[in-house]
Design a protein around this motif. Structure first.
Motif, PDB file in Angstrom:
ATOM      1  N   GLN A 205       0.807  -1.212   0.000  1.00 34.86           N
ATOM      2  CA  GLN A 205       0.000   0.000   0.000  1.00 34.86           C
ATOM      3  C   GLN A 205       0.845   1.270   0.000  1.00 34.86           C
ATOM      4  O   GLN A 205       0.337   2.357  -0.301  1.00 34.86           O
ATOM      5  CB  GLN A 205      -0.929   0.005   1.204  1.00 34.86           C
ATOM      6  CG  GLN A 205      -0.227  -0.123   2.540  1.00 34.86           C
ATOM      7  CD  GLN A 205      -1.225  -0.241   3.692  1.00 34.86           C
ATOM      8  OE1 GLN A 205      -2.351   0.238   3.589  1.00 34.86           O
ATOM      9  NE2 GLN A 205      -0.804  -0.878   4.770  1.00 34.86           N
TER      10      GLN A 205
ATOM     11  N   THR B  60       0.534   2.386  -3.347  1.00 35.97           N
ATOM     12  CA  THR B  60      -0.830   2.834  -3.661  1.00 35.97           C
ATOM     13  C   THR B  60      -1.057   4.263  -3.175  1.00 35.97           C
ATOM     14  O   THR B  60      -1.752   5.050  -3.837  1.00 35.97           O
ATOM     15  CB  THR B  60      -1.854   1.888  -3.008  1.00 35.97           C
ATOM     16  OG1 THR B  60      -1.512   0.527  -3.301  1.00 35.97           O
ATOM     17  CG2 THR B  60      -3.260   2.176  -3.509  1.00 35.97           C
ATOM     18  N   ARG B  61      -0.458   4.616  -2.029  1.00 33.34           N
ATOM     19  CA  ARG B  61      -0.682   5.958  -1.473  1.00 33.34           C
ATOM     20  C   ARG B  61      -0.154   7.053  -2.406  1.00 33.34           C
ATOM     21  O   ARG B  61      -0.602   8.196  -2.334  1.00 33.34           O
ATOM     22  CB  ARG B  61       0.012   6.077  -0.117  1.00 33.34           C
ATOM     23  CG  ARG B  61      -0.599   5.210   0.972  1.00 33.34           C
ATOM     24  CD  ARG B  61      -0.099   5.620   2.342  1.00 33.34           C
ATOM     25  NE  ARG B  61      -0.462   4.642   3.360  1.00 33.34           N
ATOM     26  CZ  ARG B  61       0.367   3.732   3.855  1.00 33.34           C
ATOM     27  NH1 ARG B  61       1.613   3.667   3.418  1.00 33.34           N
ATOM     28  NH2 ARG B  61      -0.048   2.881   4.768  1.00 33.34           N
TER      29      ARG B  61
ATOM     30  N   LEU C 146      -0.486   7.160  -5.539  1.00 33.50           N
ATOM     31  CA  LEU C 146      -1.346   7.289  -6.724  1.00 33.50           C
ATOM     32  C   LEU C 146      -2.469   8.302  -6.470  1.00 33.50           C
ATOM     33  O   LEU C 146      -2.961   8.408  -5.329  1.00 33.50           O
ATOM     34  CB  LEU C 146      -1.941   5.919  -7.080  1.00 33.50           C
ATOM     35  CG  LEU C 146      -0.953   4.814  -7.439  1.00 33.50           C
ATOM     36  CD1 LEU C 146      -1.686   3.496  -7.629  1.00 33.50           C
ATOM     37  CD2 LEU C 146      -0.175   5.171  -8.693  1.00 33.50           C
TER      38      LEU C 146
ATOM     39  N   VAL D  57      -6.238   0.292  -1.368  1.00 34.73           N
ATOM     40  CA  VAL D  57      -7.004   1.208  -2.228  1.00 34.73           C
ATOM     41  C   VAL D  57      -8.037   1.920  -1.344  1.00 34.73           C
ATOM     42  O   VAL D  57      -8.971   1.285  -0.842  1.00 34.73           O
ATOM     43  CB  VAL D  57      -7.687   0.451  -3.379  1.00 34.73           C
ATOM     44  CG1 VAL D  57      -8.563   1.406  -4.194  1.00 34.73           C
ATOM     45  CG2 VAL D  57      -6.649  -0.222  -4.255  1.00 34.73           C
TER      46      VAL D  57
ATOM     47  N   GLN E 189      -7.374   6.362  -6.721  1.00 32.36           N
ATOM     48  CA  GLN E 189      -6.431   5.235  -6.643  1.00 32.36           C
ATOM     49  C   GLN E 189      -6.983   4.020  -7.368  1.00 32.36           C
ATOM     50  O   GLN E 189      -6.256   3.318  -8.083  1.00 32.36           O
ATOM     51  CB  GLN E 189      -6.153   4.886  -5.172  1.00 32.36           C
ATOM     52  CG  GLN E 189      -5.363   5.945  -4.429  1.00 32.36           C
ATOM     53  CD  GLN E 189      -5.245   5.646  -2.947  1.00 32.36           C
ATOM     54  OE1 GLN E 189      -5.940   4.772  -2.430  1.00 32.36           O
ATOM     55  NE2 GLN E 189      -4.400   6.399  -2.262  1.00 32.36           N
TER      56      GLN E 189
END
Length: 746
Positions: free
Chosen positions: A672, A675-676, A678, A704, A709
């Motif tokens: 993650q 992911t952060r 994005l 997500v 994201q």
């Protein structure tokens, strides 16, 4: 047991029972002292003959001289050693014949030689063999009666017959007496031989000293005290024989002086140790000597020393253990309180030792602990203490510090020494150590408090990231008690099945389809997550209780509980919904290195009837790289079962692409942390997606939490996603309702 006196010692009988045989002169069975004295009878009779010649001159003078000469020669030969049985018989026959001749000459004084016949029957049955002794009762009276026809019997016939009867009677009496004497001597000698055999066989040293403190009797065990033979002791004073053990002679003298026993005196000679006791030996009320008992206690002392060492030292490293550390710490703090000095205590904990131990094996783990002990001993000032407390925990006690800075310097050297690579079982291993430091304030902290504070400090070092030194913070003292309470509560929670399982849906992504928010219809599986609600304290983060479970050795039981519950629950959902749902379960480092890991997984899915393809085991990237070869074997075995393997938190570890190419994995879970970033950090996620495609793996995006994201990972071609934007972790009941919504939407 040997003795100096020779009144009953003779030539030993040949044979296996020689030690117990009567010690008599073979083959006559006559005591040697009598055999030695027998030639004197011939000399005495020679003197008697000369006396007869002097006091009653007769015409037998030259005959008497000749007879005396013969007897003198025979007696002298006997005294010089001519004492064989036939030599004794020869002297007896010579006396008998010479007496017969002198009486048969019928000269003045011939009657005096009748005495020689009485000497023969009175003396020689004692020294002749049993058979020859009995013959004297017949031969001597018979020889005397032969003088009757010669009219030389010194008296009328009736008197001669009485004399002959007397001679025979005396011979029989002496023969019976000799037999009784021989039997008594035989019994006594047999008893002494039996006693000697018993005394020599006993491992306890036995001795007897006379009033001059000379050795009179002793056995082989006592002789070992000086290293001399038994014979070399006999007749010699104790002090002359044992100059290296003067206590022996001193206590023998004390017993004679006081008449009282002396107990438990220690004697030492070379590397051997004995305990001895002495006591007066009395006949009635008269002390006739001193007895002694000596016991070799060397082996017992060594065993006691080894036992004492084992109770205060660690068997693996030889270092002092917790008990001895506590004693030395008490002494050090007491001295510091009196002098105002400083005492520093450091707890040292090898980082991730259990993982290394389980991965490389216990033999390698033991070698790491021994090497750790050696390295700590090198960096600690001479005279200070390095101890092993148990497991991978060590302690350093130093009194050669002036303050906190010196203590920290010692701790830093210990950490630096541990960072050096060590070769174990042919493998280069790099290990680190966390060290907690506490300083004794004189009068303010007791021993137990110091140990507790150092323990708290080492946990501060571990919580700060390991491989570092932490100084005890008094404000955190209560954390030690809290930690103990936490450990106990977690153990009970695992044992009582209080750890529950929640499920976070994993949804499929399709960039070509409508980019609407994925919902229950796109759910392809769940990730099983362990949760613990500590009664009275609230929910505990998995980031806290999972590492603690590993530390306490509870992770195997906990992991098996989560695995079985998750498989059983997903099997039920698959049956209810007819959907090919999968379940992802995290596998810890300790579970992966466990030899029976594959068998446990196989048993779990077999027991609940879940297809192996429905199970995904998630292993973090860092765990895989601890021992790549072992990881490859375990993963290959799991995939042989049909289980799918995922690399969790991919991108946060340190795996090389070369290893990744060889790892037989099915899924890459994008951490993650990517992911952060994005939208905006597309390049790295796109790279991981392409990498997964290159090795034939599915990508699952974690964390997500926004629509942007979700759009980004969908656009980049990720296969599946999970996160709070899609669904938070749900209880089993909530997950079932979530799935029913998917059925209602169809």
């Amino acid at each position: 047991m040997s003795a100096e006196s020779h009144d009953t010692r003779t030539t030993d009988v040949v044979g296996p029972d020689a030690r117990l045989a009567p010690r008599l002169s073979a083959p006559t069975g006559v005591p040697p002292r009598l055999v030695a004295l027998e030639p004197l009878a011939c000399l005495a009779l020679a003197v008697h003959g000369l006396g007869v010649m002097v006091t009653a001159p007769t015409s037998l003078a030259w005959d008497i001289v000749a007879a005396a000469a013969v007897l003198t020669a025979l007696g002298t030969a006997g005294l010089l050693g001519w004492r064989a049985p036939w030599a004794v018989a020869t002297r007896a026959v010579a006396v008998l014949v010479l007496g017969f001749v002198l009486m048969a000459l019928r000269q003045e004084g011939s009657g005096y030689f009748l005495l020689w016949y009485f000497v023969v029957v009175a003396v020689y049955p004692l020294v002749l063999s049993r058979r020859a002794s009995l013959l004297t009762a017949v031969v001597v009276p018979g020889a005397y009666l032969l003088l009757l026809p010669l009219d030389a019997a010194d008296g009328p016939g009736p008197v001669a017959l009485v004399r002959a009867f007397s001679l025979g009677l005396i011979a029989v009496f002496v023969h019976v007496a000799a037999e009784a004497y021989r039997t008594a001597v035989t019994d006594r000698t047999h008893a002494l031989a039996l006693l000697d055999t018993y005394a020599d066989a006993t491992p306890v040293g036995l001795g007897f000293w006379d009033l001059g403190l000379r050795y009179r009797r002793l056995n082989g065990a006592l002789a070992e005290l000086t290293g001399l033979t038994v014979a070399q002791h006999l007749g010699r004073p104790a002090l002359d024989v044992s100059p290296t053990t003067p206590a022996l002679a001193l206590n023998l003298h004390r017993v004679l002086e006081t008449g009282q026993p002396v107990q438990d005196v220690e004697l030492a000679s070379g590397d051997r140790v004995w305990t001895s006791s002495y006591f007066p030996v009395r006949i009635g009320s008269t002390v006739v000597g001193v007895g002694g008992v000596v016991i070799d206690v060397t082996d017992q002392r060594h065993a006691a020393q080894a036992l004492a060492f084992s109770t205060t030292h660690d068997a693996l490293t030889g270092l002092p253990n917790r008990v001895l550390l506590g004693d030395r710490l008490e002494v050090a703090t007491g001295h510091a309180a009196r002098t105002g000095g400083s005492v520093a205590l450091m707890f040292c904990d090898v980082d991730r030792f259990k993982l290394i131990n389980d991965s490389l094996g216990h033999a390698a783990g033991d070698e790491i602990l021994r090497e750790t002990a050696r390295r700590l001993a090198v960096v600690v000032p001479a005279g200070d203490t390095v101890a092993r407390l148990g497991g991978d925990e060590f302690a350093i006690l130093t009194t050669q510090v002036t303050g906190l800075d010196d203590a920290i310097a010692v701790a830093e050297r210990a950490c630096a020494a541990m960072r050096e690579p060590m070769t174990v079982a042919g493998t280069s291993v790099i290990s680190t150590m966390s060290v907690g430091v506490t300083i004794c304030v004189p009068g303010a902290t007791d021993v137990a408090g110091l140990l507790r504070d150092a323990d708290v400090a080492v946990y501060q070092a571990k919580d700060a990231g390991r491989d570092r030194v932490a100084v005890f913070d008094a404000r955190l003292r209560s954390s030690a008690d809290h930690r103990l309470e936490f450990h106990g509560a977690l153990r009970r929670a695992v044992e009582d099945g209080e750890i529950r399982v929640v499920y976070q849906p994993v949804l499929a992504l399709d960039a070509s389809a409508d980019s609407g928010t994925p919902g229950p219809r796109s759910m392809v599986g769940v990730e099983a997550l362990a949760r613990w609600h500590w009664v009275g304290h609230g929910d505990v983060s998995p980031g806290m209780f999972i590492p603690t479970a590993e530390e306490l050795g509870l992770i195997h039981a906990l992991g098996d509980q989560v695995l079985r519950e998750a498989c059983s629950t997903v099997k039920r959902w698959r049956d209810e919904t007819r959907r090919p749902l999968t379940v992802a379960v995290n596998l810890s480092a300790q579970q992966l290195v466990e030899p029976g890991c594959v068998d446990l997984v196989a048993a779990a899915i077999a027991d609940v009837g879940l297809p192996a393809s429905a199970l995904q085991l998630e292993i973090t990237e860092s765990v895989l790289m601890v021992d790549v070869e072992h990881s490859l074997r375990q993963i290959a075995a799991l995939r042989t079962l049909g289980v799918r393997v995922a690399i969790d938190d991919f991108g946060t570890g340190y795996s090389s692409l070369a290893y990744l190419r060889d790892l037989p994995v099915d899924i890459l879970k994008i951490d993650q942390s990517f992911t952060r970033r994005l939208p905006g950090g597309d390049a790295m996620v796109a790279f991981i997606v392409e990498l997964a495609r290159a090795i034939g793996a599915t990508t699952v995006v974690e964390g997500v939490e926004t629509r942007d994201q979700l759009d980004a990972v969908t656009r980049l071609g990720c296969d599946q996603a999970q996160g709070y934007y899609l669904s938070r972790p749900l209880t089993a009941g909530a997950t079932a309702r979530y799935l029913r919504r998917a059925g209602a939407e169809r």
